[in-house]
Design a protein around this motif. Structure first.
Motif: not given
Length: 80
Positions: A1-7, A53-69
């Protein structure tokens, strides 16, 4: 998996804790703000995508990882 640091800038990570760590390190190194009226440059990354390349989760500013978009009330974090 990959995490985007910028757009447009992504890094490969093994799991959600690694994604959280990568995002928080990027934010702290870049002195980025949350974008909520901050005078600092706003953080624009955090999207986690699978190998296709499908978005499966996202990291919020505080570092928590949330499901979905996007975060919604009542969601439980996957990490953090």
């Amino acid at each position: 998996m990959k995490v985007y640091l910028t757009r447009t800038k992504a890094v490969t990570v093994a799991d959600y804790p690694a994604a959280s760590k990568a995002v928080r390190a990027f934010i702290e190194k870049g002195d980025l703000g949350a974008g909520c009226g901050s005078s600092l440059e706003a953080f624009t990354g955090g999207n986690i995508v699978d190998g296709k390349g499908k978005m499966i989760a996202h990291v919020s500013y505080n570092g928590r990882v949330w499901p979905g978009t996007e975060w919604k009330p009542g969601l439980k974090p996957l990490f953090g």
